[in-house]
Design an enzyme around this catalytic site. Structure first.
Site, PDB file in Angstrom:
ATOM      1  N   TYR A 104       6.404 -52.754  -4.639  1.00  0.00           N
ATOM      2  CA  TYR A 104       7.447 -53.531  -5.576  1.00  0.00           C
ATOM      3  C   TYR A 104       8.531 -53.135  -5.040  1.00  0.00           C
ATOM      4  O   TYR A 104       9.084 -54.977  -5.539  1.00  0.00           O
ATOM      5  CB  TYR A 104       6.411 -53.935  -6.740  1.00  0.00           C
ATOM      6  CG  TYR A 104       5.090 -54.400  -7.106  1.00  0.00           C
ATOM      7  CD1 TYR A 104       3.620 -53.888  -6.390  1.00  0.00           C
ATOM      8  CD2 TYR A 104       5.151 -55.525  -8.249  1.00  0.00           C
ATOM      9  CE1 TYR A 104       2.563 -54.695  -6.993  1.00  0.00           C
ATOM     10  CE2 TYR A 104       3.586 -56.389  -8.629  1.00  0.00           C
ATOM     11  CZ  TYR A 104       2.802 -55.534  -7.816  1.00  0.00           C
ATOM     12  OH  TYR A 104       1.522 -56.797  -7.713  1.00  0.00           O
ATOM     13  N   ASP A 138      -2.224 -52.739  -9.949  1.00  0.00           N
ATOM     14  CA  ASP A 138      -2.601 -54.514  -9.313  1.00  0.00           C
ATOM     15  C   ASP A 138      -3.931 -54.889  -9.137  1.00  0.00           C
ATOM     16  O   ASP A 138      -4.248 -55.649 -10.413  1.00  0.00           O
ATOM     17  CB  ASP A 138      -1.832 -54.914  -8.755  1.00  0.00           C
ATOM     18  CG  ASP A 138      -1.574 -56.380  -8.680  1.00  0.00           C
ATOM     19  OD1 ASP A 138      -1.500 -57.037 -10.452  1.00  0.00           O
ATOM     20  OD2 ASP A 138      -1.699 -57.035  -7.402  1.00  0.00           O
ATOM     21  N   ASP A 186      -7.605 -56.670 -11.880  1.00  0.00           N
ATOM     22  CA  ASP A 186      -8.393 -57.546 -11.794  1.00  0.00           C
ATOM     23  C   ASP A 186      -9.704 -57.373 -11.564  1.00  0.00           C
ATOM     24  O   ASP A 186     -10.689 -57.972 -12.337  1.00  0.00           O
ATOM     25  CB  ASP A 186      -7.783 -58.595 -10.362  1.00  0.00           C
ATOM     26  CG  ASP A 186      -6.874 -59.414 -11.115  1.00  0.00           C
ATOM     27  OD1 ASP A 186      -5.981 -59.191 -12.124  1.00  0.00           O
ATOM     28  OD2 ASP A 186      -6.666 -60.432 -10.550  1.00  0.00           O
TER      29      ASP A 186
END
Ligand code: IPM
Ligand code: MN
Length: 361
Positions: free
Chosen positions: A137, A254, A258
């Site tokens: 990131y 991340d 989900d």
């Protein structure tokens, strides 16, 4: 009376609607438990960007840093190219406020339909501590010879020992306080490191050494497990009951959260906290702005309510947080037909009303 200053960023799409319901519940619970909430609204998001060309005004972060915590609805606008608001607003706030933990509980509430066969609330009851300040990131990278057949692109995953250590410390402490033994639902508190030590032999080697060093020295009471990230995805589907607290880097975190979210009933319920344990934290439903449901009073506000619940827990209002948790569980178990937008059997505001009434009792 104890007073908390809370910054409210409703944001885009259905963000403001679900945030309004979270505020409704927060007002009800604060009246009941005797603390005060002082709210400040911020209009950051896609609409403001389209209107003014500015994502975050000068001084905005400095002002947000003066709050005790921030409640965020959703960021993302169909007319704004992907990446602009995400990087310019959400990631910028996370980085500049150094919210280095992204805490994402994966809990299936009673009465919620689960896509995993034979699994219920007892089996799906764990939490992911996602590192939130580093990895791919922020890593350096770039493109060369763009728009030619020779184009080359790179984006580096980077971690410092400092970033890894502070994340691991939070995760071990969290496991001690909220692990399965601490909550009375299992024989021990366990922290599992999720990595990829078989391929990322620099990056996750650092994580693994730091993990065992810290565990041996300061947390001998906490069991340590290690999982490769690809295998973790399999076990999250096949044997989620194995997990207690998991810790991992930003990108793996991340992705697996989900997957975790869909096993707990989807985006209508999944919440997360961007936490700076020494500073200002920001809490958000992880579902996004769901533009097609905007203004229809059909979106599920429970994820925003759960985000606000995590906020109160992090601020130290544990009893109020527990009350909200119980109220949400009651509503999913006894009232709602589904967690999906438009299929709940109730409107957005009605779901908020039910939870607010329960916490006030
Ligand atoms: C999340 C989101 C963000 C992320 C995006 C919107 C930048 O997917 O909060 O999980 O990748 O962290
Ligand atoms: Mn995500």
């Amino acid at each position: 009376m104890k007073t908390y200053n809370i910054g409210i960023i409703g944001g885009d799409g259905t963000g403001p609607e679900v945030t309004a319901e979270a505020i409704k519940v927060m007002d009800a619970v604060s009246a009941k438990f005797g603390f005060k909430i002082n709210k400040t609204d911020y209009d950051f998001g896609g609409e403001r960007y389209k209107r003014t060309g500015e994502i975050l005004p000068d001084g905005a972060i400095a002002e947000l840093k003066k709050q005790d915590a921030i409640l965020l609805g959703a960021i993302g606008h169909p007319d704004v190219k992907p990446g602009i608001l995400e990087k310019g607003l959400l990631l910028r706030m996370r980085f500049e406020m150094d919210q280095y933990i992204n805490l994402r509980p994966v809990r299936l509430f009673p009465g919620v339909e689960c896509p995993l066969k034979g699994k219920g609330p007892k089996e799906i009851d764990y939490c992911v501590v996602r590192e939130n300040s580093g990895d791919i990131y922020t890593g350096s990278g770039g493109t060369m010879m763009k728009d030619t057949p020779q184009e080359v692109a790179s984006q580096l995953a980077v971690y410092s020992r400092f970033q890894v250590d502070r994340c691991l410390k939070y995760a071990f402490e969290y496991a001690r306080k909220y692990g399965k033994k601490a909550r009375g639902v299992g024989p021990e508190n366990t922290l599992g490191l999720v990595g990829k030590t078989n391929v990322l032999t620099f990056l996750y080697d650092l994580w693994e050494r730091a993990f065992h060093e810290m565990g041996q020295k300061s947390y001998p009471d906490i069991r340590r497990d290690y999982y490769h990230v690809d295998a973790t995805c399999m076990w999250m589907v096949k044997s989620p009951e194995w997990f207690d607290v998991l810790v991992t880097g930003n990108l793996f975190g991340d992705i697996i959260t989900d997957l975790g979210a869909i096993t707990q009933g989807g985006m209508g319920i999944a919440a997360g906290g961007n936490i700076n344990p020494e500073g200002v934290s920001m809490f958000e439903p992880i579902g996004g702005s769901a533009p097609k449901y905007t203004g229809k009073n059909v979106i599920n506000p429970l994820a925003a309510i759960c985000a606000m619940q995590m906020m109160l827990e992090t601020l130290g209002e544990e009893e109020a947080a527990k009350k909200i948790d119980e109220a949400v569980r009651f509503v999913t178990a006894n009232k709602m037909k589904s967690l999906a937008a438009g299929k709940m059997g109730y409107s957005t505001t009605q779901v908020g009303d039910m939870v607010a009434e329960l916490v006030a009792k």
